[in-house]
Each structure stands twice: as C-alpha cells, then as structure tokens.
Design a protein around this motif. Structure first.
Motif, mmCIF file in Angstrom:
data_model
loop_
_atom_site.group_PDB
_atom_site.id
_atom_site.type_symbol
_atom_site.label_atom_id
_atom_site.label_comp_id
_atom_site.label_asym_id
_atom_site.label_seq_id
_atom_site.Cartn_x
_atom_site.Cartn_y
_atom_site.Cartn_z
ATOM 1 N N ASP A 5 36.803 22.770 31.356
ATOM 2 C CA ASP A 5 36.161 23.860 30.612
ATOM 3 C C ASP A 5 36.018 25.133 31.438
ATOM 4 O OD1 ASP A 5 35.898 22.315 28.367
ATOM 5 O OD2 ASP A 5 33.884 21.609 28.859
ATOM 6 N N ALA A 6 36.266 25.045 32.754
ATOM 7 C CA ALA A 6 36.021 26.198 33.631
ATOM 8 C C ALA A 6 37.257 27.068 33.776
ATOM 9 C CB ALA A 6 35.555 25.715 35.005
ATOM 10 N N MET A 7 37.969 27.273 32.685
ATOM 11 C CA MET A 7 39.230 28.019 32.741
ATOM 12 C C MET A 7 39.081 29.463 32.274
ATOM 13 S SD MET A 7 41.304 25.915 34.097
ATOM 14 C CE MET A 7 42.936 26.598 33.792
ATOM 15 N N ASN A 8 37.835 29.938 32.171
ATOM 16 C CA ASN A 8 37.595 31.342 31.840
ATOM 17 C C ASN A 8 37.644 32.144 33.131
ATOM 18 O OD1 ASN A 8 36.826 33.764 30.677
ATOM 19 N ND2 ASN A 8 34.650 33.227 30.605
ATOM 20 N N PHE A 9 38.803 32.752 33.412
ATOM 21 C CA PHE A 9 39.012 33.425 34.683
ATOM 22 C C PHE A 9 38.376 34.814 34.692
ATOM 23 C CE2 PHE A 9 42.511 30.366 34.632
ATOM 24 C CZ PHE A 9 42.381 29.816 35.896
ATOM 25 N N LYS A 10 37.650 35.117 35.754
ATOM 26 C CA LYS A 10 37.086 36.444 35.963
ATOM 27 C C LYS A 10 37.615 36.984 37.287
ATOM 28 C CE LYS A 10 32.850 35.961 33.241
ATOM 29 N NZ LYS A 10 33.311 36.942 32.255
ATOM 30 N N THR A 11 38.233 38.150 37.244
ATOM 31 C CA THR A 11 38.805 38.756 38.436
ATOM 32 C C THR A 11 37.780 39.640 39.119
ATOM 33 O OG1 THR A 11 41.001 38.747 37.432
ATOM 34 C CG2 THR A 11 40.658 40.195 39.320
ATOM 35 N N LEU A 12 37.574 39.418 40.410
ATOM 36 C CA LEU A 12 36.634 40.211 41.198
ATOM 37 C C LEU A 12 37.397 40.935 42.300
ATOM 38 C CD1 LEU A 12 33.814 37.521 41.651
ATOM 39 C CD2 LEU A 12 34.048 39.198 39.808
ATOM 40 N N GLN A 13 36.863 42.097 42.688
ATOM 41 C CA GLN A 13 37.504 42.877 43.738
ATOM 42 C C GLN A 13 36.451 43.506 44.647
ATOM 43 O OE1 GLN A 13 39.554 45.596 41.096
ATOM 44 N NE2 GLN A 13 41.516 44.602 41.455
ATOM 45 N N LEU A 14 36.764 43.557 45.928
ATOM 46 C CA LEU A 14 35.976 44.311 46.902
ATOM 47 C C LEU A 14 36.808 45.514 47.320
ATOM 48 C CD1 LEU A 14 34.285 41.716 49.317
ATOM 49 C CD2 LEU A 14 33.121 43.493 47.988
ATOM 50 N N LYS A 15 36.353 46.690 46.989
ATOM 51 C CA LYS A 15 37.113 47.895 47.312
ATOM 52 C C LYS A 15 36.542 48.539 48.569
ATOM 53 C CE LYS A 15 38.498 48.870 42.555
ATOM 54 N NZ LYS A 15 38.595 49.889 41.490
ATOM 55 N N GLY A 16 37.330 48.511 49.622
ATOM 56 C CA GLY A 16 36.902 49.126 50.875
ATOM 57 C C GLY A 16 37.320 50.578 50.959
#
Length: 321
Positions: free
Chosen positions: A278-289
């Motif tokens: 059930d954990a297939m809801n992907f959320k993309t995160l980014q750290l912008k330096g």
C-alpha cells in the motif's frame, strides 16, 4: 557552438548519465517484489537465484537506529532504502566510479507513502571515515558502500536500513524489456542527436535515457531533470506490472543479476511484497543548496536549517523520535 560550450559539453559528456540508474533501481526493485509474490515453483526458484546473485552485505556501517527501533519487516516497521547509481557500465567505463545518483527512500505502510529524497551529487559534506569535506558522491569512490551509507546517515541524521546499488547500463535494457514507455513531455528540446517533441511521446530504451538526462535546456536544471526521472520511473513500473510476467520475468531477472547489488535478502523482499504494497504513493523531495566555488570546485552548499527540517520529516516518516 562556442569553444567554451564545446569544452563544457565534452566535460559533461561522460558524467551526465549517472542519474539513469535511479530509474533502474526503483523499477527492478518493484519488479523483483512483484515477481516474488506473483508466482510459485519455478519462478520462485529463479527469483531466489537472482536474489542470491545480487545479495551483498554492506560491510561495516554505523546504523543510527536504536536497538528498540529495529526494523521488523514482518511487523510492518517503516524502513529506509538508499538508492545508489554509479556511472559505470556504458561508454566503455569499467572503473568503480562515483554515485552520481543518490536517493534516500523512506517507506511507511501506515501512511501509505514512500518519500524519495534526491541528494544532489555535489552536496558539500564531511565524508565519514575519510576525514575530509568533499562532494557526497565521492564517498562511494573513497570507501565503497559503507562510507556512502555512513556519510548519508551523518548528513541527514536518518538511519539507512537497506541499500540498492545499480550501474547505469540497466535503464536501456529495462525500458526495451517492457517494449517502450509513453511520457508527457512538457516542452520540446534537443539533446545531442536526439529531438523530443512536446506532448505525449513514446520512448525506447536509448530515448528514455536521454529524455531523463537533459538539464541544460530546462529552466529548473537538475530539479527539472529529477521530475522527468520520476515520470520515467512511474511509466516503467506501470508498464511492467501490466505485462504477462510469466513470459517476460526472466528478462528482468537477468537485468538485475547483471547490474544490481543489495543487502536485501529474498525473505526481506517477500516481506515487503506482503506487507508494504500500500506504500506506493511516491512523493518526491528535494534539498536545494546554493552553488558555490570552493578551492576551484563547484559545490552545492546546503542550508543547515533546511537539512534539519528535512531530517525531521524523514524521521517522522520512519516513526523515529
């Protein structure tokens, strides 16, 4: 093309493909999980043999989990996977290389989410065990999987439970194995000898490689490229899960055996297939330096406050205090 542009083009020609492994890692992991739960008997034996081939314990790492926070996949404990992509495998490259693709994925079956944090390869961090501050993608080159894992853990203050390492050769093979994918291209662009029209387009392996590789014609640069990577990941996963795996699973297993290594056992994979579907809801995160030149090198220097905030978010996703 000016002399300076030619120089920049030549400099990046062999380095820009490292991102492609991200897609391969996520897709083959998903297919392996799917195959592990879909069939019995011969398929299980084939999957088991592939799992043994790709299984490589990570060596001496300093997992930041407390004993009381131990991951138990059969009890649906949230866990993390560090996805590493090397620039080895094509263009005649056989050296160890650097991990130009680094994604820390946190998986939580309760929230039904998988967060994927893309770590900029030029992030300036202390390399754990090397007593030097350098680009984070150099940790693997200096000390293999243990140094890469320890450095990511120290940088984000988040435990790394599992890792998957993939060289860059697999993407072409995998997209071709599912007979191509369809994506929705946001704007027309050229990269090297390839042209991509705006709108829905069909990609074979080599075109998928270049589609996700482009960044110089994108106003968002690396961050726009990451969005295309995610699009390709989802497209291949959807295509793979819709195929008749009885006739095609061996292609996927061969690609994995030739291009991948992990510290996940088949038992781990089957537990994930059973308990984390059930954990297939992907959320993309980014750290912008912030881009900075230091001692003649280009770095991404991260804001400590933003790193701390990201750490808090990931730890919460893992149910850690």
């Amino acid at each position: 093309m000016t002399a300076e542009e030619q120089k920049r083009h030549h400099h990046h020609k062999h380095r820009r493909r490292g991102w492609s492994v991200t897609k391969v890692i996520l897709v083959v992991l998903g297919v392996l999980i799917l195959a592990g739960g879909a069939f019995a008997a011969k398929v299980y034996m084939d999957v088991n043999q592939t799992a043994k081939t790709v299984y490589k314990p990570e060596g001496k790492t300093q997992n930041k989990r407390k004993v009381s926070e131990k991951v138990e996949l059969n009890k649906k404990t949230p866990f993390s996977i560090l996805l590493l992509g090397t620039d080895t495998g094509e263009l005649g490259r056989t050296e160890k290389g650097r991990t130009d693709t680094m994604i820390l994925a946190t998986v939580n079956p309760t929230t039904r989410e998988t967060n994927m944090l893309s770590i900029a390869r030029d992030s300036r961090v202390p390399i754990v065990g090397y007593d030097q501050t350098a680009k984070i993608n150099a940790a693997y080159a200096y000390g293999g999987i243990p140094m890469a894992v320890n450095t990511v853990q120290a940088f984000l203050n988040v435990p790394v439970d599992y890792y998957v390492l993939m060289n860059m050769k697999g993407l072409e093979q995998l997209v071709d194995a599912v007979d191509g994918i369809t994506v929705n291209n946001k704007f027309a662009f050229n990269i090297d000898q390839y042209h991509f029209n705006k709108g829905q387009i069909r990609l074979d392996g080599i075109h998928a490689l270049y589609y996700s590789r482009m960044r110089y014609s994108d106003s968002q640069g690396d961050f726009g490229r990451q969005l295309r990577q995610q699009e390709v990941i989802k497209a291949v996963l959807e295509k793979a899960t819709s195929l008749n795996m009885v006739s095609s699973y061996n292609n996927f297993l061969q690609i994995m055996a030739e291009n991948m290594q992990t510290n996940m056992t088949l038992k781990d994979i089957l537990n994930i297939q059973q308990n984390y579907g059930d954990a297939m809801n992907f959320k993309t995160l980014q750290l912008k330096g912030t881009g900075q030149m230091i001692d003649g090198q280009s770095f991404q220097v991260m804001n400590p406050t933003e790193v701390a905030q990201m750490s808090t978010r990931l730890r919460k996703q893992l149910d850690l205090k």
